[in-house]
Design an enzyme around this catalytic site. Structure first.
Site, short mmCIF file in Angstrom:
data_model
loop_
_atom_site.label_atom_id
_atom_site.label_comp_id
_atom_site.label_asym_id
_atom_site.label_seq_id
_atom_site.Cartn_x
_atom_site.Cartn_y
_atom_site.Cartn_z
N ASP A 104 22.50 26.01 47.65
CA ASP A 104 23.14 26.18 49.15
C ASP A 104 24.43 25.20 49.22
OD1 ASP A 104 23.49 27.11 52.23
OD2 ASP A 104 23.57 24.36 52.09
N HIS A 268 15.97 32.64 52.19
CA HIS A 268 17.04 31.41 50.86
C HIS A 268 16.84 30.05 50.30
CE1 HIS A 268 21.30 29.40 51.11
NE2 HIS A 268 20.14 28.61 51.51
#
Length: 288
Positions: A104, A268
């Protein structure tokens, strides 16, 4: 969560970085994402430390690292400034060259580091991202829906800070609630919440996103004719937005000369949702 690791703080030119160090072998820098801290690596780092020297910091503005001033045009939270911190951390520890794994926001820091400090980064693994420049220049309804917080957090202070601070636990649950029930441990969530109860952390992490929508794009525009030269591993969530919206390998091959990778099951937050698969891919990449 990090038995056998040593915690220390390292002063850089622009911040004081909280960092855990463990293991022996070739150095690997593990960079976390939003809204987390170094704790997000707790399922993977101890295993990597059996073969590597694992360095696990909190990025500036996050966790127990310091919260520097915003700077002009949010430069204080630019990926360039954040990457510089981590190069100085590794230099302080005696590592002149090292691999970087970033999830991320940490992946975006790693991307910038591989450009600004190409002589230092031997390998780069990016987890569930495509380049920031690509995302902001291809905005559509699907992206804006899945990544709504990108557009919320860049609003002028104190609007997002006030709303998040009103109920930080609710906000974190809204972001992390997409994880499998067993993915995030109570101990990890407690750490994320502890840090997000600090208004300075909320502001600093908003600044991270404000920088991404301003100064980071300017830095990216200046480097569009340059590619990352070290080997790049791209891993992404098979059930995530990046998989649905992009040919992830193709997007990274626009920005790097040597790219491999694959989709992993789940969503994610790969290091917490799919730690076994993520560890296996990282170990294989870092060991070659």
């Amino acid at each position: 969560m990090f038995a056998g690791f040593t915690r220390t703080t390292i002063a850089t030119q622009g911040a004081t970085i909280n960092v855990l160090i463990g293991g022996t072998g070739a150095p690997v820098l593990l960079l976390h994402g939003y809204p987390q801290t170094h704790v997000m690596w707790h399922k993977i780092a101890p295993r990597l430390a059996k073969d590597f020297s694992a360095v696990i910091p909190d990025l500036r503005g996050y966790g127990d690292s310091s919260k520097p001033p915003d700077g002009e045009n949010h430069f204080g939270y630019s990926k360039r400034a954040t990457a510089q911190d981590q190069v100085e951390v590794m230099d302080h520890l005696g590592f002149k060259q090292f691999a970087v794994v970033g999830h991320d926001r940490g992946g975006r820091v790693g991307h910038r580091m591989a450009l600004d400090h190409a002589e230092r980064v031997t390998k780069l693994a990016v987890l569930d991202i495509v380049p920031t420049h690509k995302l902001y220049h291809n905005v559509n309804k699907e992206f804006a829906t899945a990544y709504y917080h990108w557009f919320f957090l860049i609003q002028p202070s104190p609007f997002p800070e006030t709303l998040i601070g009103n109920n930080a636990e609710f906000y974190l649950n809204s972001l992390l609630g997409r994880l499998k029930p067993e993915a995030i441990t109570p101990e990890a969530f407690a750490e994320y919440l502890r840090c997000f109860c600090d208004p300075a952390t909320i502001h600093a992490t908003c600044e991270d996103y404000r920088a991404a929508a301003s100064i980071d794009l300017a830095h990216d525009d200046a480097d569009m004719d340059r590619k990352i030269t070290c080997p790049v591993l791209a891993l992404w969530a098979g059930k995530g937005a990046m998989h649905k919206m992009y040919d992830v390998l193709a997007t990274w091959r626009e920005r790097a000369t040597n790219v491999s990778g694959k989709a992993l099951p789940g969503g994610h937050f790969l290091p917490e949702e799919t730690p076994e698969e993520t560890f296996a891919e990282l170990k294989a990449f870092l060991s070659t």
